[in-house]
Design a protein around this motif. Structure first.
Motif, PDB file in Angstrom:
ATOM      1  N   ASP A 188       0.834  -1.205   0.000  1.00 18.56           N
ATOM      2  CA  ASP A 188       0.000   0.000   0.000  1.00 18.56           C
ATOM      3  C   ASP A 188       0.871   1.258   0.000  1.00 18.56           C
ATOM      4  N   ALA A 189       1.881   1.266   0.876  1.00 19.01           N
ATOM      5  CA  ALA A 189       2.781   2.419   0.961  1.00 19.01           C
ATOM      6  C   ALA A 189       3.631   2.559  -0.299  1.00 19.01           C
ATOM      7  N   THR A 190       3.962   1.438  -0.921  1.00 25.45           N
ATOM      8  CA  THR A 190       4.739   1.478  -2.161  1.00 25.45           C
ATOM      9  C   THR A 190       3.959   2.167  -3.273  1.00 25.45           C
ATOM     10  N   ARG A 191       2.667   1.887  -3.350  1.00 24.77           N
ATOM     11  CA  ARG A 191       1.827   2.553  -4.362  1.00 24.77           C
ATOM     12  C   ARG A 191       1.723   4.050  -4.079  1.00 24.77           C
ATOM     13  N   LEU A 192       1.624   4.420  -2.815  1.00 24.08           N
ATOM     14  CA  LEU A 192       1.567   5.839  -2.459  1.00 24.08           C
ATOM     15  C   LEU A 192       2.882   6.535  -2.806  1.00 24.08           C
ATOM     16  N   ASP A 193       3.991   5.877  -2.504  1.00 26.99           N
ATOM     17  CA  ASP A 193       5.295   6.440  -2.832  1.00 26.99           C
ATOM     18  C   ASP A 193       5.456   6.613  -4.344  1.00 26.99           C
ATOM     19  N   ALA A 194       4.962   5.647  -5.103  1.00 27.56           N
ATOM     20  CA  ALA A 194       5.055   5.740  -6.569  1.00 27.56           C
ATOM     21  C   ALA A 194       4.263   6.930  -7.092  1.00 27.56           C
ATOM     22  N   MET A 195       3.117   7.224  -6.462  1.00 27.06           N
ATOM     23  CA  MET A 195       2.315   8.369  -6.881  1.00 27.06           C
ATOM     24  C   MET A 195       3.062   9.674  -6.657  1.00 27.06           C
ATOM     25  N   PHE A 196       3.604   9.857  -5.450  1.00 25.44           N
ATOM     26  CA  PHE A 196       4.329  11.095  -5.165  1.00 25.44           C
ATOM     27  C   PHE A 196       5.574  11.215  -6.041  1.00 25.44           C
ATOM     28  N   THR A 197       6.259  10.108  -6.257  1.00 28.77           N
ATOM     29  CA  THR A 197       7.449  10.128  -7.101  1.00 28.77           C
ATOM     30  C   THR A 197       7.098  10.521  -8.534  1.00 28.77           C
ATOM     31  N   ALA A 198       5.984   9.998  -9.030  1.00 31.55           N
ATOM     32  CA  ALA A 198       5.554  10.326 -10.395  1.00 31.55           C
ATOM     33  C   ALA A 198       5.281  11.819 -10.535  1.00 31.55           C
ATOM     34  N   LEU A 199       4.651  12.413  -9.523  1.00 29.95           N
ATOM     35  CA  LEU A 199       4.373  13.853  -9.574  1.00 29.95           C
ATOM     36  C   LEU A 199       5.654  14.658  -9.415  1.00 29.95           C
ATOM     37  N   ASP A 200       6.501  14.249  -8.494  1.00 33.32           N
ATOM     38  CA  ASP A 200       7.732  14.981  -8.208  1.00 33.32           C
ATOM     39  C   ASP A 200       8.688  14.978  -9.396  1.00 33.32           C
ATOM     40  N   LEU A 245       1.493  16.581  -1.677  1.00 27.34           N
ATOM     41  CA  LEU A 245       1.225  17.076  -3.023  1.00 27.34           C
ATOM     42  C   LEU A 245       1.802  18.477  -3.210  1.00 27.34           C
ATOM     43  N   VAL A 246       1.618  19.329  -2.213  1.00 27.25           N
ATOM     44  CA  VAL A 246       2.146  20.694  -2.285  1.00 27.25           C
ATOM     45  C   VAL A 246       3.665  20.667  -2.434  1.00 27.25           C
ATOM     46  N   CYS A 247       4.317  19.778  -1.704  1.00 26.58           N
ATOM     47  CA  CYS A 247       5.774  19.713  -1.723  1.00 26.58           C
ATOM     48  C   CYS A 247       6.320  19.118  -3.014  1.00 26.58           C
ATOM     49  N   CYS A 248       5.486  18.426  -3.771  1.00 22.36           N
ATOM     50  CA  CYS A 248       5.909  17.888  -5.064  1.00 22.36           C
ATOM     51  C   CYS A 248       5.665  18.877  -6.196  1.00 22.36           C
ATOM     52  N   ALA A 249       5.044  19.995  -5.896  1.00 22.84           N
ATOM     53  CA  ALA A 249       4.809  21.029  -6.906  1.00 22.84           C
ATOM     54  C   ALA A 249       6.020  21.954  -6.980  1.00 22.84           C
ATOM     55  N   ASP A 250       6.270  22.491  -8.165  1.00 25.16           N
ATOM     56  CA  ASP A 250       7.369  23.433  -8.337  1.00 25.16           C
ATOM     57  C   ASP A 250       7.021  24.809  -7.777  1.00 25.16           C
ATOM     58  N   TYR A 251       5.748  25.141  -7.793  1.00 27.43           N
ATOM     59  CA  TYR A 251       5.293  26.434  -7.291  1.00 27.43           C
ATOM     60  C   TYR A 251       3.926  26.221  -6.660  1.00 27.43           C
ATOM     61  N   ALA A 252       3.754  26.724  -5.452  1.00 28.65           N
ATOM     62  CA  ALA A 252       2.484  26.564  -4.746  1.00 28.65           C
ATOM     63  C   ALA A 252       1.910  27.934  -4.405  1.00 28.65           C
ATOM     64  N   VAL A 253       0.668  28.149  -4.823  1.00 26.23           N
ATOM     65  CA  VAL A 253      -0.064  29.367  -4.492  1.00 26.23           C
ATOM     66  C   VAL A 253      -1.181  28.985  -3.531  1.00 26.23           C
ATOM     67  N   ALA A 254      -1.263  29.655  -2.405  1.00 25.20           N
ATOM     68  CA  ALA A 254      -2.266  29.328  -1.395  1.00 25.20           C
ATOM     69  C   ALA A 254      -3.200  30.501  -1.155  1.00 25.20           C
ATOM     70  N   ALA A 255      -4.448  30.180  -0.924  1.00 24.57           N
ATOM     71  CA  ALA A 255      -5.398  31.182  -0.478  1.00 24.57           C
ATOM     72  C   ALA A 255      -5.161  31.479   0.998  1.00 24.57           C
ATOM     73  N   GLU A 256      -5.555  32.672   1.417  1.00 24.21           N
ATOM     74  CA  GLU A 256      -5.343  33.065   2.811  1.00 24.21           C
ATOM     75  C   GLU A 256      -6.048  32.145   3.790  1.00 24.21           C
ATOM     76  N   ASP A 257      -7.096  31.451   3.321  1.00 27.42           N
ATOM     77  CA  ASP A 257      -7.841  30.567   4.221  1.00 27.42           C
ATOM     78  C   ASP A 257      -7.211  29.180   4.340  1.00 27.42           C
ATOM     79  N   ALA A 258      -6.151  28.899   3.619  1.00 33.04           N
ATOM     80  CA  ALA A 258      -5.571  27.559   3.615  1.00 33.04           C
ATOM     81  C   ALA A 258      -4.970  27.212   4.977  1.00 33.04           C
ATOM     82  N   VAL A 259      -5.110  25.945   5.341  1.00 32.19           N
ATOM     83  CA  VAL A 259      -4.551  25.427   6.588  1.00 32.19           C
ATOM     84  C   VAL A 259      -3.757  24.167   6.260  1.00 32.19           C
TER      85      VAL A 259
END
Length: 259
Positions: free
Chosen positions: A82-94, A115-129
């Motif tokens: 299960d964790a291997t599939r999750l790791d593959a997803m993040f790796t694919a995005l990264d 997901l945010v950390c795998c993005a090259d640029y992250a824009v957040a709304a002021e309401d984001a937590v």
């Protein structure tokens, strides 16, 4: 019902998580879907930017409760798979050669932070937590640890990992988790501005820059130096670099520029 959609507008593709009733939480279908989308985008010569966003009131609230409940009965081997599939997803995005932009609003928790950390640029709304709250369940943000630490550094990662605290967008900006914070009603315009900047860059140069940065954070110094030297030499002699330099010297727009 689709758990996500991929739409295209010329060189820009948008991946939308579509489980708003559960704040776009991950389950096996979402993980498989994101992995598949990354494979599709990677091999699409038209797409130059991928925007990742969530439908409804949140970006992504991490793991789905039913998925976590089911994991209680998993064997060790099943949890590894299960964790291997999750790791593959993040790796694919990264590792996408295209630029990735995260459009963040509402909750971004656990894997949503990944997901945010795998993005090259992250824009957040002021309401984001944002939060890495796994320790409060007796768990840990293991699979995303390497992406989070690379983004915000070990000091901030340690603090968030062990406290499980949620932080607001302003603090996320201060520690480098996101790159820009805007009012919610300006979020789309801010993302559009980032996309416009990305479309001014050479797609091959962007892909090579991302690859070099991954090497910088993982390879020995001697190998990084070799790769950097080879990368700039290849860029200068390649068709994109040649065209870009000529356009600059002749005060013209390069052939790939969209703005």
């Amino acid at each position: 019902m689709a758990v996500l959609t991929l739409t295209r507008n010329g060189p820009v593709a948008t991946l939308t998580l579509q489980r708003p009733a559960v704040h776009n939480a991950f389950n096996p279908e979402v993980i498989a879907g994101i992995t598949e989308v990354c494979h599709e985008v990677r091999h699409d010569p038209v797409v130059r930017v991928l925007v990742v966003q969530g439908d409804g009131s949140s970006f992504c609230a991490g793991a789905d409760l039913n998925w976590m409940r089911n994991s209680l009965s998993y064997s060790h081997e099943e949890n590894v798979a299960d964790a291997t599939r999750l790791d593959a997803m993040f790796t694919a995005l990264d590792t996408l050669p295209q630029a990735v932009v995260a459009r963040v609003h509402g909750a971004a928790l656990g894997g949503g932070v990944g997901l945010v950390c795998c993005a090259d640029y992250a824009v957040a709304a002021e309401d984001a937590v944002f939060g890495l709250t796994e320790v409060r369940l007796g768990l840990l943000p293991a699979v995303i640890a390497r992406f989070v630490a690379a983004r915000i550094g070990f000091g901030h990662a340690r603090a968030l990992f062990v406290t499980g605290r949620r932080i607001k967008a302003a603090q996320a900006l201060a520690i480098g988790l996101v790159h820009e914070v805007v009012p919610l009603d300006q979020l789309d315009a801010a993302v559009d501005g980032v996309v416009a900047d990305l479309l001014r860059g050479g797609p091959q140069a962007i892909a090579a820059s991302k690859e070099l940065l991954r090497a910088v954070r993982s390879e020995p110094l001697a190998e990084v130096r070799r790769l950097a030297i080879e990368a700039i030499a290849a860029a200068r002699t390649g068709p994109e670099g040649q065209a870009g330099l000529r356009a600059f010297l002749e005060r013209q727009s390069p052939p790939w520029s969209m703005g």
